[in-house]
Design a protein around this motif. Sequence first.
Motif, PDB file in Angstrom:
ATOM      1  N   UNK A  11       0.591  10.993  -8.753  1.00  0.00           N
ATOM      2  CA  UNK A  11      -0.185  10.564  -7.599  1.00  0.00           C
ATOM      3  C   UNK A  11       0.563   9.447  -6.903  1.00  0.00           C
ATOM      4  N   UNK A  12       0.235   9.248  -5.679  1.00  0.00           N
ATOM      5  CA  UNK A  12       0.855   8.167  -4.918  1.00  0.00           C
ATOM      6  C   UNK A  12      -0.208   7.155  -4.529  1.00  0.00           C
ATOM      7  N   UNK A  13       0.104   5.890  -4.662  1.00  0.00           N
ATOM      8  CA  UNK A  13      -0.828   4.815  -4.319  1.00  0.00           C
ATOM      9  C   UNK A  13      -0.520   4.283  -2.921  1.00  0.00           C
ATOM     10  N   UNK A  14      -1.612   3.916  -2.275  1.00  0.00           N
ATOM     11  CA  UNK A  14      -1.441   3.272  -0.968  1.00  0.00           C
ATOM     12  C   UNK A  14      -0.835   1.885  -1.161  1.00  0.00           C
ATOM     13  N   UNK A  15       0.100   1.547  -0.347  1.00  0.00           N
ATOM     14  CA  UNK A  15       0.704   0.213  -0.414  1.00  0.00           C
ATOM     15  C   UNK A  15      -0.009  -0.723   0.548  1.00  0.00           C
ATOM     16  N   UNK A  16       0.216  -1.990   0.357  1.00  0.00           N
ATOM     17  CA  UNK A  16      -0.367  -2.982   1.264  1.00  0.00           C
ATOM     18  C   UNK A  16       0.312  -2.854   2.630  1.00  0.00           C
ATOM     19  N   UNK A  17      -0.487  -2.953   3.662  1.00  0.00           N
ATOM     20  CA  UNK A  17       0.021  -2.786   5.022  1.00  0.00           C
ATOM     21  C   UNK A  17       0.627  -4.091   5.524  1.00  0.00           C
ATOM     22  N   UNK A  18       1.847  -4.010   5.906  1.00  0.00           N
ATOM     23  CA  UNK A  18       2.490  -5.189   6.484  1.00  0.00           C
ATOM     24  C   UNK A  18       2.250  -5.206   7.989  1.00  0.00           C
ATOM     25  N   UNK A  19       2.239  -6.394   8.571  1.00  0.00           N
ATOM     26  CA  UNK A  19       1.994  -6.522  10.012  1.00  0.00           C
ATOM     27  C   UNK A  19       3.033  -5.728  10.785  1.00  0.00           C
ATOM     28  N   UNK A  20       2.573  -4.889  11.718  1.00  0.00           N
ATOM     29  CA  UNK A  20       3.483  -4.132  12.566  1.00  0.00           C
ATOM     30  C   UNK A  20       3.893  -2.803  11.968  1.00  0.00           C
ATOM     31  N   UNK A  21       3.486  -2.465  10.722  1.00  0.00           N
ATOM     32  CA  UNK A  21       3.884  -1.193  10.124  1.00  0.00           C
ATOM     33  C   UNK A  21       3.154  -0.043  10.810  1.00  0.00           C
ATOM     34  N   UNK A  22       3.786   1.120  10.869  1.00  0.00           N
ATOM     35  CA  UNK A  22       3.125   2.313  11.379  1.00  0.00           C
ATOM     36  C   UNK A  22       2.338   2.942  10.249  1.00  0.00           C
ATOM     37  N   UNK A  71     -17.660  16.461  -4.183  1.00  0.00           N
ATOM     38  CA  UNK A  71     -16.359  15.894  -3.828  1.00  0.00           C
ATOM     39  C   UNK A  71     -15.673  15.295  -5.052  1.00  0.00           C
ATOM     40  N   UNK A  72     -14.339  15.431  -5.069  1.00  0.00           N
ATOM     41  CA  UNK A  72     -13.543  14.757  -6.086  1.00  0.00           C
ATOM     42  C   UNK A  72     -13.327  13.315  -5.622  1.00  0.00           C
ATOM     43  N   UNK A  73     -13.738  12.357  -6.480  1.00  0.00           N
ATOM     44  CA  UNK A  73     -13.787  10.960  -6.054  1.00  0.00           C
ATOM     45  C   UNK A  73     -12.707  10.074  -6.675  1.00  0.00           C
ATOM     46  N   UNK A  74     -12.380  10.319  -7.961  1.00  0.00           N
ATOM     47  CA  UNK A  74     -11.587   9.296  -8.653  1.00  0.00           C
ATOM     48  C   UNK A  74     -10.909   9.854  -9.892  1.00  0.00           C
ATOM     49  N   UNK A  97      -9.648   4.736 -10.595  1.00  0.00           N
ATOM     50  CA  UNK A  97      -8.601   4.806  -9.592  1.00  0.00           C
ATOM     51  C   UNK A  97      -9.079   5.759  -8.488  1.00  0.00           C
ATOM     52  N   UNK A  98      -9.613   5.239  -7.401  1.00  0.00           N
ATOM     53  CA  UNK A  98     -10.142   6.111  -6.336  1.00  0.00           C
ATOM     54  C   UNK A  98      -9.057   7.021  -5.761  1.00  0.00           C
ATOM     55  N   UNK A  99      -9.441   8.240  -5.414  1.00  0.00           N
ATOM     56  CA  UNK A  99      -8.531   9.204  -4.785  1.00  0.00           C
ATOM     57  C   UNK A  99      -9.033   9.458  -3.370  1.00  0.00           C
ATOM     58  N   UNK A 100      -8.196   9.128  -2.403  1.00  0.00           N
ATOM     59  CA  UNK A 100      -8.621   9.265  -1.007  1.00  0.00           C
ATOM     60  C   UNK A 100      -7.991  10.465  -0.311  1.00  0.00           C
ATOM     61  N   UNK A 101      -7.098  11.161  -1.010  1.00  0.00           N
ATOM     62  CA  UNK A 101      -6.408  12.293  -0.398  1.00  0.00           C
ATOM     63  C   UNK A 101      -6.857  13.591  -1.045  1.00  0.00           C
ATOM     64  N   UNK A 102      -7.392  14.513  -0.261  1.00  0.00           N
ATOM     65  CA  UNK A 102      -7.801  15.809  -0.781  1.00  0.00           C
ATOM     66  C   UNK A 102      -6.599  16.626  -1.226  1.00  0.00           C
ATOM     67  N   UNK A 103      -5.446  16.383  -0.621  1.00  0.00           N
ATOM     68  CA  UNK A 103      -4.234  17.110  -1.012  1.00  0.00           C
ATOM     69  C   UNK A 103      -3.851  16.775  -2.452  1.00  0.00           C
ATOM     70  N   UNK A 104      -3.971  15.501  -2.826  1.00  0.00           N
ATOM     71  CA  UNK A 104      -3.658  15.094  -4.203  1.00  0.00           C
ATOM     72  C   UNK A 104      -4.626  15.756  -5.177  1.00  0.00           C
ATOM     73  N   UNK A 105      -5.898  15.804  -4.828  1.00  0.00           N
ATOM     74  CA  UNK A 105      -6.892  16.446  -5.679  1.00  0.00           C
ATOM     75  C   UNK A 105      -6.545  17.911  -5.901  1.00  0.00           C
ATOM     76  N   UNK A 106      -6.200  18.608  -4.828  1.00  0.00           N
ATOM     77  CA  UNK A 106      -5.876  20.027  -4.950  1.00  0.00           C
ATOM     78  C   UNK A 106      -4.665  20.240  -5.843  1.00  0.00           C
ATOM     79  N   UNK A 107      -3.655  19.359  -5.729  1.00  0.00           N
ATOM     80  CA  UNK A 107      -2.461  19.504  -6.563  1.00  0.00           C
ATOM     81  C   UNK A 107      -2.800  19.288  -8.028  1.00  0.00           C
TER      82      UNK A 107
END
Length: 456
Positions: A11-22, A71-74, A97-107
């Motif tokens: 799984x991949x974790x969301x990183x902290x958003x830095x100012x100005x990041x896309x 729904x798959x939650x975590x 560990x919350x899962x926010x991506x349905x693609x990760x759940x399907x995999x």
Amino acid sequence: MEAMDKEAYEIKKDSMTRAGETKENKLMKKEVRIPILGVIEESETLTGNERYFLDHYPHGEGAYLVKIGSCYKELRDVHIRNEKTPNDRIKCDFSIYPIRSSAIVEEIKKEHEATLKDYIEECCVKILTSVNANRDDVRNVDEKMSVLIKQLASDITCLKKALNSIKEDGVASGNGISEKTLLGALEIVTKKDNNMANENKIIAYKGFDKDFKCRDFLYEVGKTYEMNGNIKCCNRGFHACESPMEVFDHYDMLTSRFAEVEQSGEIDKENNSTKICSSRIRIKAELKLADIINLGVEWLKEITMPSKIKANNSSNDGDYAQIGSSGDSAKIGSSGDSAKIGSSGDSAKIGSSGDYAQIGSSGYSAQIGSSGDSAKIGSSGYYAQIDSSGQNSVVMCAGYDSKAKAAIGSWITLTEWKSIGDIWKPICVKTEQVDGSRIKADTYYKLIDGKFKEVE
């Protein structure tokens, strides 16, 4: 069956958003491997405390993909707390560990299903190898072993056909099969013998005292018990009821515990009731009072389906009537004793004047009235209104914003709901007896802030 070996999923974790990041740069590139024991499903109405007992997790300690409602939650990492309750249930803690991506759940689901399929195929190979090794010795074994070996060979052929179908349909596609289906297929090759596999098995419901005993015999969830001799209702054998509501005829709602069971072997049934006596019983799962209420409603709906009764009359005056309705705004009346009435449509109006009636409704805004004695009335739909004037009745409301009233000596169960986030969840289920003083007769009550409150 031994617990499955742990599989690793990425799984991949969301990183902290830095100012100005896309948005595209907000994902970490680092991969974290987490061992998964399996997939578990939880109802949105499951109480929070139940998650903190180890028997809630089928393979013990480890990580699980958790589906809550639809729904798959975590991902949930479970570990033992080394603390037991008075009834020897082991407590546990877990990290989420919350899962926010349905693609990760399907995999994760696809890999897990594929691994289970491989595991079943390994079992098939082992059994097939054993059968082939013993083919030359079939003449030297007794008749029972010969039948068993032949049956195993037949089972393996059927299972391999099923697995080939799985391969053709594509387990890893969006239309893959579930873990429950795969494990069900595995049971084919683990059954003891042909007679046991083909015998009649009946799902029923059983009551116990607070220590999980019945007639001073201690039962355990997950175990099977057998008894020899002449099996007869109310005389000898293991007893349970096909109707969840009928269990309340034998066990008090407040002080008892309940379970779903599987009865088999020699069977005897009592006339004019759903009580069953058997030579073998398996304790499948312990149930809470709210579970019994919902199951009772669904059972009544099932047995009163038009396809299962000779006629679907809107009025029935005979004893032992079975009346079912699935349309909205249904009007159902019955004056006979021991009627069974089930309704799944909204805004149903149901009336019964006979004794021993069993009434279940799952639609919204149901209005249910019963004047007979010893009635059992259950509703799981929202905004239900239940009026029982007969003696010694049991009234159960599991739905949101429902209200009920009953006669002195009867029991009322109510449920309180609360919106948590975007989900409505039950936060309290309470049962009270109508004693004429604290809980008045012929007075509507709702459950508010955990207490019975009088309402109009």
